[in-house]
Design a protein around this motif. Structure first.
Motif, PDB file in Angstrom:
ATOM      1  N   ARG A 121      72.291  15.777  77.048  1.00  0.00           N
ATOM      2  CA  ARG A 121      72.387  17.240  77.456  1.00  0.00           C
ATOM      3  C   ARG A 121      71.939  18.225  76.406  1.00  0.00           C
ATOM      4  O   ARG A 121      72.228  18.048  75.256  1.00  0.00           O
ATOM      5  CB  ARG A 121      73.810  17.721  77.728  1.00  0.00           C
ATOM      6  N   LEU A 122      71.209  19.131  76.594  1.00  0.00           N
ATOM      7  CA  LEU A 122      70.697  20.260  75.851  1.00  0.00           C
ATOM      8  C   LEU A 122      71.300  21.604  76.336  1.00  0.00           C
ATOM      9  O   LEU A 122      71.069  22.010  77.184  1.00  0.00           O
ATOM     10  CB  LEU A 122      69.079  19.970  75.761  1.00  0.00           C
ATOM     11  N   CYS A 123      71.750  22.240  75.096  1.00  0.00           N
ATOM     12  CA  CYS A 123      72.312  23.754  75.434  1.00  0.00           C
ATOM     13  C   CYS A 123      71.841  24.448  74.114  1.00  0.00           C
ATOM     14  O   CYS A 123      71.539  23.787  73.125  1.00  0.00           O
ATOM     15  CB  CYS A 123      73.909  23.649  75.451  1.00  0.00           C
ATOM     16  N   VAL A 124      71.746  25.723  74.303  1.00  0.00           N
ATOM     17  CA  VAL A 124      71.523  26.670  73.396  1.00  0.00           C
ATOM     18  C   VAL A 124      72.611  27.628  72.916  1.00  0.00           C
ATOM     19  O   VAL A 124      73.303  28.003  73.946  1.00  0.00           O
ATOM     20  CB  VAL A 124      70.273  27.468  73.661  1.00  0.00           C
ATOM     21  N   ALA A 125      72.809  27.902  71.777  1.00  0.00           N
ATOM     22  CA  ALA A 125      74.123  28.921  71.599  1.00  0.00           C
ATOM     23  C   ALA A 125      73.916  30.321  71.785  1.00  0.00           C
ATOM     24  O   ALA A 125      73.445  30.955  70.699  1.00  0.00           O
ATOM     25  CB  ALA A 125      74.470  28.662  70.042  1.00  0.00           C
ATOM     26  N   TYR A 126      74.147  30.635  72.825  1.00  0.00           N
ATOM     27  CA  TYR A 126      74.094  32.207  73.332  1.00  0.00           C
ATOM     28  C   TYR A 126      75.526  32.485  73.501  1.00  0.00           C
ATOM     29  O   TYR A 126      75.870  32.573  74.978  1.00  0.00           O
ATOM     30  CB  TYR A 126      73.169  32.305  74.484  1.00  0.00           C
ATOM     31  N   PRO A 127      76.484  32.840  72.737  1.00  0.00           N
ATOM     32  CA  PRO A 127      77.815  33.139  73.016  1.00  0.00           C
ATOM     33  C   PRO A 127      78.045  34.280  73.706  1.00  0.00           C
ATOM     34  O   PRO A 127      79.163  34.623  74.408  1.00  0.00           O
ATOM     35  CB  PRO A 127      78.404  33.305  71.578  1.00  0.00           C
ATOM     36  N   MET A 128      76.997  35.379  73.801  1.00  0.00           N
ATOM     37  CA  MET A 128      77.046  36.573  74.509  1.00  0.00           C
ATOM     38  C   MET A 128      77.312  36.431  75.888  1.00  0.00           C
ATOM     39  O   MET A 128      77.943  37.328  76.594  1.00  0.00           O
ATOM     40  CB  MET A 128      75.863  37.411  74.304  1.00  0.00           C
ATOM     41  N   ARG A 129      76.971  35.388  76.559  1.00  0.00           N
ATOM     42  CA  ARG A 129      77.147  35.393  77.733  1.00  0.00           C
ATOM     43  C   ARG A 129      78.474  35.051  78.155  1.00  0.00           C
ATOM     44  O   ARG A 129      79.005  35.155  79.381  1.00  0.00           O
ATOM     45  CB  ARG A 129      76.530  33.665  78.333  1.00  0.00           C
ATOM     46  N   PHE A 130      79.406  34.865  77.222  1.00  0.00           N
ATOM     47  CA  PHE A 130      80.924  34.699  77.467  1.00  0.00           C
ATOM     48  C   PHE A 130      81.782  35.857  77.399  1.00  0.00           C
ATOM     49  O   PHE A 130      82.948  35.911  77.075  1.00  0.00           O
ATOM     50  CB  PHE A 130      81.271  33.313  76.749  1.00  0.00           C
ATOM     51  N   SER A 131      81.001  36.925  77.136  1.00  0.00           N
ATOM     52  CA  SER A 131      81.768  38.288  76.832  1.00  0.00           C
ATOM     53  C   SER A 131      82.300  38.665  78.186  1.00  0.00           C
ATOM     54  O   SER A 131      81.599  38.727  79.249  1.00  0.00           O
ATOM     55  CB  SER A 131      80.603  39.324  76.449  1.00  0.00           C
ATOM     56  N   PRO A 132      83.512  38.995  78.142  1.00  0.00           N
ATOM     57  CA  PRO A 132      84.034  39.498  79.344  1.00  0.00           C
ATOM     58  C   PRO A 132      83.273  40.785  79.893  1.00  0.00           C
ATOM     59  O   PRO A 132      83.340  40.898  81.105  1.00  0.00           O
ATOM     60  CB  PRO A 132      85.630  39.934  78.827  1.00  0.00           C
ATOM     61  N   ALA A 133      82.785  41.503  78.995  1.00  0.00           N
ATOM     62  CA  ALA A 133      82.204  42.898  79.364  1.00  0.00           C
ATOM     63  C   ALA A 133      80.776  42.340  80.422  1.00  0.00           C
ATOM     64  O   ALA A 133      80.612  42.740  81.219  1.00  0.00           O
ATOM     65  CB  ALA A 133      81.633  43.681  78.354  1.00  0.00           C
ATOM     66  N   TYR A 134      80.222  41.358  79.710  1.00  0.00           N
ATOM     67  CA  TYR A 134      79.069  40.945  80.604  1.00  0.00           C
ATOM     68  C   TYR A 134      79.328  40.242  81.795  1.00  0.00           C
ATOM     69  O   TYR A 134      78.715  40.460  82.837  1.00  0.00           O
ATOM     70  CB  TYR A 134      78.260  39.756  79.661  1.00  0.00           C
ATOM     71  N   VAL A 310      77.053  27.639  79.730  1.00  0.00           N
ATOM     72  CA  VAL A 310      76.046  27.658  78.378  1.00  0.00           C
ATOM     73  C   VAL A 310      74.939  27.521  78.794  1.00  0.00           C
ATOM     74  O   VAL A 310      74.357  26.458  79.655  1.00  0.00           O
ATOM     75  CB  VAL A 310      76.759  26.551  77.505  1.00  0.00           C
ATOM     76  N   ALA A 311      74.059  28.059  78.214  1.00  0.00           N
ATOM     77  CA  ALA A 311      72.652  28.219  78.418  1.00  0.00           C
ATOM     78  C   ALA A 311      72.142  26.859  78.236  1.00  0.00           C
ATOM     79  O   ALA A 311      72.232  26.152  77.209  1.00  0.00           O
ATOM     80  CB  ALA A 311      71.772  29.075  77.397  1.00  0.00           C
ATOM     81  N   ASP A 312      71.193  26.302  78.998  1.00  0.00           N
ATOM     82  CA  ASP A 312      70.337  24.952  78.825  1.00  0.00           C
ATOM     83  C   ASP A 312      69.258  25.270  78.094  1.00  0.00           C
ATOM     84  O   ASP A 312      68.719  26.343  77.577  1.00  0.00           O
ATOM     85  CB  ASP A 312      70.279  24.345  80.151  1.00  0.00           C
TER      86      ASP A 312
END
Length: 339
Positions: A121-134, A310-312
Protein backbone atom coordinates in the motif's frame (compact mmCIF):
# COMPACT_ATOMS: atom_id res chain seq x y z
CA UNK A 1 1.02 -5.26 17.49
CA UNK A 2 1.72 -3.34 14.25
CA UNK A 3 5.39 -2.57 13.63
CA UNK A 4 5.98 0.85 12.05
CA UNK A 5 9.36 2.25 11.03
CA UNK A 6 10.15 5.94 10.61
CA UNK A 7 12.76 6.39 7.89
CA UNK A 8 14.79 9.60 8.39
CA UNK A 9 14.33 12.60 10.64
CA UNK A 10 15.05 14.99 7.76
CA UNK A 11 11.50 16.32 7.49
CA UNK A 12 10.15 18.74 10.09
CA UNK A 13 7.22 16.38 10.75
CA UNK A 14 9.29 13.23 11.28
CA UNK A 15 9.89 13.67 15.00
CA UNK A 16 6.21 14.34 15.65
CA UNK A 17 5.19 11.25 13.67
CA UNK A 18 7.61 9.15 15.73
CA UNK A 19 6.24 10.54 19.01
CA UNK A 20 2.62 10.00 18.01
CA UNK A 21 3.30 6.45 16.86
CA UNK A 22 5.21 5.73 20.07
CA UNK A 23 2.16 6.70 22.12
CA UNK A 24 -0.38 4.90 19.91
CA UNK A 25 -1.94 1.75 21.32
CA UNK A 26 -1.27 -1.32 19.19
CA UNK A 27 1.81 0.20 17.52
CA UNK A 28 5.50 -0.52 18.02
CA UNK A 29 7.83 2.06 16.45
CA UNK A 30 11.48 1.97 15.41
CA UNK A 31 13.28 4.96 13.88
CA UNK A 32 16.42 5.31 11.77
CA UNK A 33 18.22 8.39 10.48
CA UNK A 34 21.69 7.39 9.28
CA UNK A 35 22.29 10.49 7.11
CA UNK A 36 22.94 12.89 9.99
CA UNK A 37 25.94 14.39 8.19
CA UNK A 38 23.44 16.03 5.82
CA UNK A 39 21.82 18.00 8.66
CA UNK A 40 22.18 21.76 8.79
CA UNK A 41 24.09 23.57 11.55
CA UNK A 42 22.44 23.14 14.93
CA UNK A 43 19.86 20.60 13.73
CA UNK A 44 19.27 17.67 16.08
CA UNK A 45 18.88 14.40 14.21
CA UNK A 46 19.82 10.72 14.39
CA UNK A 47 20.12 8.93 17.70
CA UNK A 48 20.26 12.24 19.57
CA UNK A 49 16.74 13.15 18.43
CA UNK A 50 15.46 9.62 19.04
CA UNK A 51 16.76 9.82 22.61
CA UNK A 52 15.02 13.20 23.09
CA UNK A 53 11.76 11.69 21.84
CA UNK A 54 12.18 8.50 23.85
CA UNK A 55 11.77 6.24 20.80
CA UNK A 56 13.74 3.16 19.73
CA UNK A 57 16.49 3.72 17.17
CA UNK A 58 18.34 1.64 14.58
CA UNK A 59 21.71 2.82 13.25
CA UNK A 60 20.96 1.72 9.67
CA UNK A 61 17.95 1.17 7.45
CA UNK A 62 19.11 -2.42 6.99
CA UNK A 63 18.81 -2.96 10.74
CA UNK A 64 15.35 -1.41 10.74
CA UNK A 65 14.10 -3.66 7.93
CA UNK A 66 15.64 -6.72 9.60
CA UNK A 67 13.25 -5.89 12.47
CA UNK A 68 10.39 -6.65 10.04
CA UNK A 69 8.18 -3.54 9.90
CA UNK A 70 4.62 -3.92 8.64
CA UNK A 71 4.67 -0.30 7.48
CA UNK A 72 7.02 2.66 7.27
CA UNK A 73 6.80 6.44 7.19
CA UNK A 74 9.25 7.96 4.68
CA UNK A 75 10.26 11.41 5.93
CA UNK A 76 13.52 12.15 4.15
CA UNK A 77 14.18 15.20 1.95
CA UNK A 78 11.66 15.44 -0.91
CA UNK A 79 14.17 14.55 -3.61
CA UNK A 80 15.19 11.36 -1.75
CA UNK A 81 11.74 9.83 -1.35
CA UNK A 82 12.11 7.44 -4.27
CA UNK A 83 15.08 5.45 -2.98
CA UNK A 84 13.52 4.86 0.44
CA UNK A 85 10.06 4.02 -0.91
CA UNK A 86 11.60 1.52 -3.32
CA UNK A 87 13.62 0.04 -0.45
CA UNK A 88 10.50 -0.29 1.69
CA UNK A 89 8.54 -1.84 -1.16
CA UNK A 90 11.29 -4.41 -1.74
CA UNK A 91 10.85 -5.47 1.89
CA UNK A 92 7.06 -5.76 1.60
CA UNK A 93 6.24 -2.83 3.90
CA UNK A 94 3.30 -0.50 3.34
CA UNK A 95 4.42 3.12 2.85
CA UNK A 96 3.23 6.51 4.05
CA UNK A 97 5.38 9.00 2.12
CA UNK A 98 5.72 12.63 3.14
CA UNK A 99 4.34 15.11 0.64
CA UNK A 100 5.07 15.92 -2.08
CA UNK A 101 5.29 12.37 -3.42
CA UNK A 102 8.47 13.29 -5.31
CA UNK A 103 10.16 16.23 -6.99
CA UNK A 104 9.83 14.94 -10.56
CA UNK A 105 7.18 13.11 -12.57
CA UNK A 106 9.69 10.35 -13.31
CA UNK A 107 10.34 9.66 -9.62
CA UNK A 108 6.64 9.88 -8.75
CA UNK A 109 5.72 7.31 -11.38
CA UNK A 110 8.61 5.06 -10.32
CA UNK A 111 7.40 5.16 -6.70
CA UNK A 112 3.89 4.11 -7.72
CA UNK A 113 5.25 1.39 -9.98
CA UNK A 114 7.54 -0.03 -7.27
CA UNK A 115 4.72 -0.26 -4.72
CA UNK A 116 2.31 -1.69 -7.27
CA UNK A 117 4.74 -4.41 -8.35
CA UNK A 118 5.52 -5.28 -4.73
CA UNK A 119 1.83 -5.38 -3.81
CA UNK A 120 2.24 -2.91 -0.93
CA UNK A 121 0.00 0.00 0.00
CA UNK A 122 1.24 3.49 -0.89
CA UNK A 123 -0.17 6.57 0.83
CA UNK A 124 0.88 10.23 0.92
CA UNK A 125 0.92 12.41 4.05
CA UNK A 126 -1.86 14.94 3.50
CA UNK A 127 -3.28 15.45 7.02
CA UNK A 128 -5.48 18.39 5.94
CA UNK A 129 -7.98 15.84 4.64
CA UNK A 130 -8.76 15.01 8.27
CA UNK A 131 -9.65 18.55 9.32
CA UNK A 132 -13.21 18.65 10.73
CA UNK A 133 -13.68 21.92 8.85
CA UNK A 134 -12.83 20.22 5.55
CA UNK A 135 -15.07 17.26 6.39
CA UNK A 136 -17.98 19.65 6.90
CA UNK A 137 -17.24 21.60 3.71
CA UNK A 138 -17.02 18.30 1.80
CA UNK A 139 -20.35 17.17 3.25
CA UNK A 140 -22.07 20.42 2.28
CA UNK A 141 -20.67 20.41 -1.26
CA UNK A 142 -21.52 16.75 -1.86
CA UNK A 143 -25.07 17.32 -0.56
CA UNK A 144 -25.70 19.75 -3.42
CA UNK A 145 -26.69 22.61 -1.12
CA UNK A 146 -24.09 24.94 -2.67
CA UNK A 147 -24.91 23.90 -6.22
CA UNK A 148 -22.31 23.56 -8.95
CA UNK A 149 -18.87 24.78 -7.87
CA UNK A 150 -17.83 27.88 -9.79
CA UNK A 151 -14.60 28.89 -8.09
CA UNK A 152 -12.39 28.19 -5.11
CA UNK A 153 -9.99 30.59 -3.37
CA UNK A 154 -7.43 28.78 -1.25
CA UNK A 155 -4.61 30.06 0.94
CA UNK A 156 -1.86 28.03 2.57
CA UNK A 157 0.57 30.35 4.36
CA UNK A 158 3.34 29.21 6.70
CA UNK A 159 6.67 30.13 8.20
CA UNK A 160 9.98 29.93 6.36
CA UNK A 161 10.92 26.33 7.29
CA UNK A 162 14.72 26.63 7.02
CA UNK A 163 14.98 27.44 10.73
CA UNK A 164 13.95 23.86 11.51
CA UNK A 165 15.46 22.11 8.48
CA UNK A 166 17.88 23.95 6.24
CA UNK A 167 17.29 21.73 3.19
CA UNK A 168 13.85 23.30 2.61
CA UNK A 169 15.73 26.27 1.14
CA UNK A 170 17.54 24.07 -1.41
CA UNK A 171 15.43 23.89 -4.61
CA UNK A 172 17.12 20.64 -5.66
CA UNK A 173 16.35 18.78 -2.43
CA UNK A 174 12.94 20.36 -1.86
CA UNK A 175 11.81 20.38 -5.50
CA UNK A 176 11.25 24.12 -5.34
CA UNK A 177 10.13 26.48 -2.62
CA UNK A 178 6.81 27.65 -1.21
CA UNK A 179 4.90 26.72 -4.38
CA UNK A 180 5.95 23.07 -4.04
CA UNK A 181 5.59 23.04 -0.27
CA UNK A 182 2.11 24.55 -0.02
CA UNK A 183 0.28 24.21 -3.34
CA UNK A 184 0.04 20.43 -3.06
CA UNK A 185 -2.02 20.52 0.17
CA UNK A 186 -4.87 22.49 -1.40
CA UNK A 187 -4.53 20.66 -4.73
CA UNK A 188 -5.05 17.42 -2.82
CA UNK A 189 -8.11 18.72 -0.96
CA UNK A 190 -9.70 19.74 -4.25
CA UNK A 191 -8.70 16.42 -5.82
CA UNK A 192 -10.58 14.63 -3.02
CA UNK A 193 -13.48 17.09 -3.04
CA UNK A 194 -14.16 16.91 -6.78
CA UNK A 195 -13.62 13.14 -7.01
CA UNK A 196 -12.09 10.84 -9.57
CA UNK A 197 -14.25 12.05 -12.47
CA UNK A 198 -12.89 15.63 -12.38
CA UNK A 199 -9.40 16.42 -13.57
CA UNK A 200 -7.09 19.41 -13.86
CA UNK A 201 -6.98 20.96 -17.33
CA UNK A 202 -4.28 23.62 -16.98
CA UNK A 203 -2.20 25.54 -14.46
CA UNK A 204 -0.92 29.12 -14.49
CA UNK A 205 1.40 30.44 -11.79
CA UNK A 206 3.58 33.33 -10.70
CA UNK A 207 6.12 33.32 -7.89
CA UNK A 208 8.60 35.68 -6.24
CA UNK A 209 11.13 35.87 -3.43
CA UNK A 210 10.65 39.38 -2.11
CA UNK A 211 10.51 38.40 1.56
CA UNK A 212 13.66 36.33 2.09
CA UNK A 213 15.95 37.23 -0.79
CA UNK A 214 19.01 37.21 1.48
CA UNK A 215 18.17 33.83 3.06
CA UNK A 216 17.07 31.45 0.27
CA UNK A 217 17.20 31.27 -3.51
CA UNK A 218 13.87 29.48 -3.94
CA UNK A 219 10.43 31.02 -4.32
CA UNK A 220 8.86 32.10 -1.04
CA UNK A 221 5.46 33.26 -2.32
CA UNK A 222 3.23 32.51 -5.25
CA UNK A 223 -0.23 32.47 -6.75
CA UNK A 224 -1.36 29.39 -8.67
CA UNK A 225 -4.50 29.26 -10.83
CA UNK A 226 -5.88 25.80 -11.57
CA UNK A 227 -8.64 25.14 -14.12
CA UNK A 228 -10.67 21.92 -13.84
CA UNK A 229 -12.66 20.11 -16.52
CA UNK A 230 -15.89 20.64 -14.55
CA UNK A 231 -15.54 24.39 -15.22
CA UNK A 232 -14.31 25.33 -11.75
CA UNK A 233 -11.32 27.64 -11.35
CA UNK A 234 -9.21 27.59 -8.18
CA UNK A 235 -6.61 30.07 -6.99
CA UNK A 236 -4.00 28.96 -4.48
CA UNK A 237 -2.08 31.52 -2.43
CA UNK A 238 1.06 29.62 -1.40
CA UNK A 239 3.66 31.39 0.70
CA UNK A 240 6.14 31.28 3.57
CA UNK A 241 4.80 34.62 4.80
CA UNK A 242 4.13 33.88 8.48
CA UNK A 243 6.68 35.70 10.67
CA UNK A 244 8.91 33.52 12.85
CA UNK A 245 7.30 34.90 16.03
CA UNK A 246 3.75 34.02 14.92
CA UNK A 247 2.08 31.63 17.41
CA UNK A 248 1.33 29.04 14.69
CA UNK A 249 3.47 27.64 11.90
CA UNK A 250 0.78 28.11 9.28
CA UNK A 251 -2.78 28.63 8.14
CA UNK A 252 -4.96 26.98 5.52
CA UNK A 253 -8.32 28.33 4.35
CA UNK A 254 -10.72 27.65 1.49
CA UNK A 255 -13.60 29.71 0.16
CA UNK A 256 -15.76 27.81 -2.31
CA UNK A 257 -18.28 29.71 -4.42
CA UNK A 258 -21.19 27.66 -5.74
CA UNK A 259 -24.22 28.60 -7.80
CA UNK A 260 -26.40 28.61 -4.68
CA UNK A 261 -24.09 29.31 -1.76
CA UNK A 262 -20.57 30.18 -0.65
CA UNK A 263 -18.86 27.79 1.78
CA UNK A 264 -15.73 28.64 3.79
CA UNK A 265 -13.37 26.63 5.97
CA UNK A 266 -10.38 27.25 8.23
CA UNK A 267 -8.36 24.06 8.76
CA UNK A 268 -6.82 25.45 11.96
CA UNK A 269 -9.88 27.23 13.30
CA UNK A 270 -10.10 25.09 16.45
CA UNK A 271 -8.19 27.59 18.60
CA UNK A 272 -8.65 29.88 21.59
CA UNK A 273 -7.29 33.37 20.90
CA UNK A 274 -6.16 35.81 23.56
CA UNK A 275 -3.48 38.21 24.73
CA UNK A 276 -0.75 37.64 27.34
CA UNK A 277 -0.39 41.00 29.10
CA UNK A 278 2.73 39.93 31.00
CA UNK A 279 4.54 38.93 27.80
CA UNK A 280 2.87 41.64 25.72
CA UNK A 281 2.08 39.14 22.98
CA UNK A 282 -0.82 37.27 21.43
CA UNK A 283 -1.77 33.80 22.63
CA UNK A 284 -3.14 31.02 20.45
CA UNK A 285 -4.11 27.73 22.10
CA UNK A 286 -5.18 24.91 19.74
CA UNK A 287 -7.80 22.34 20.70
CA UNK A 288 -9.78 19.61 19.00
CA UNK A 289 -8.71 17.13 16.35
CA UNK A 290 -5.03 16.27 15.94
CA UNK A 291 -4.77 15.96 12.17
CA UNK A 292 -1.48 14.02 12.18
CA UNK A 293 -2.90 11.43 14.59
CA UNK A 294 -6.04 11.05 12.48
CA UNK A 295 -3.96 10.55 9.34
CA UNK A 296 -1.61 8.03 10.95
CA UNK A 297 -4.51 6.02 12.34
CA UNK A 298 -6.21 6.00 8.95
CA UNK A 299 -2.98 4.75 7.37
CA UNK A 300 -2.28 2.03 9.93
CA UNK A 301 -5.77 0.94 10.97
CA UNK A 302 -7.93 2.21 8.06
CA UNK A 303 -9.99 4.28 10.47
CA UNK A 304 -10.87 7.20 8.22
CA UNK A 305 -14.27 8.66 9.12
CA UNK A 306 -17.00 10.33 7.09
CA UNK A 307 -15.70 8.87 3.84
CA UNK A 308 -12.30 10.55 4.28
CA UNK A 309 -9.39 8.30 3.37
CA UNK A 310 -5.67 8.86 3.49
CA UNK A 311 -4.41 10.00 0.07
CA UNK A 312 -3.10 7.18 -2.10
CA UNK A 313 -0.14 7.27 -4.48
CA UNK A 314 -2.21 8.22 -7.52
CA UNK A 315 -3.68 11.18 -5.65
CA UNK A 316 -0.15 12.17 -4.62
CA UNK A 317 0.94 12.06 -8.25
CA UNK A 318 -1.97 14.25 -9.35
CA UNK A 319 -1.18 16.97 -6.80
CA UNK A 320 2.50 16.76 -7.74
CA UNK A 321 1.56 17.37 -11.38
CA UNK A 322 -0.19 20.61 -10.37
CA UNK A 323 2.95 21.88 -8.62
CA UNK A 324 5.27 20.83 -11.46
CA UNK A 325 2.99 22.50 -14.01
CA UNK A 326 3.06 25.61 -11.82
CA UNK A 327 6.84 25.77 -12.03
CA UNK A 328 6.73 25.20 -15.79
CA UNK A 329 4.25 28.07 -16.06
CA UNK A 330 6.56 30.32 -14.03
CA UNK A 331 9.40 29.41 -16.39
CA UNK A 332 7.46 30.03 -19.60
CA UNK A 333 5.04 32.73 -18.47
CA UNK A 334 2.18 30.74 -20.03
CA UNK A 335 -0.62 28.45 -18.83
CA UNK A 336 0.52 24.82 -18.87
CA UNK A 337 -1.82 21.96 -19.83
CA UNK A 338 -1.95 18.98 -17.46
CA UNK A 339 -2.60 15.53 -18.87
Amino acid sequence: MTKVGVLSFAHVHAGRYASLLHGMEGVEVLTSDPDVELAGPGEVRGRALADQLGVAYADTYEELFAWGPDAVVVATENARHRQLVELAASHGADVLCEKPLATSLEDGEAIIRACGEAGVRLCVAYPMRFSPAYAQLRKVVHSGIAGTTLSVAGANNGQLPIGARRWFGDPELAGGGALMDHTVHIADLLDDLFGEDVRVVEVYAQTNNLMYVDEVTSDTAGLVTVTYDNGAVATIDCSWSQPAHHPTRGELQLQLVGEKATVEMDAFGQVVLGFDDKRRSGVLIPWGTDLDTAMLRAFIFSEGSGGIRVADGEAGLRSLKVALAGYESVRTGQPVPVS
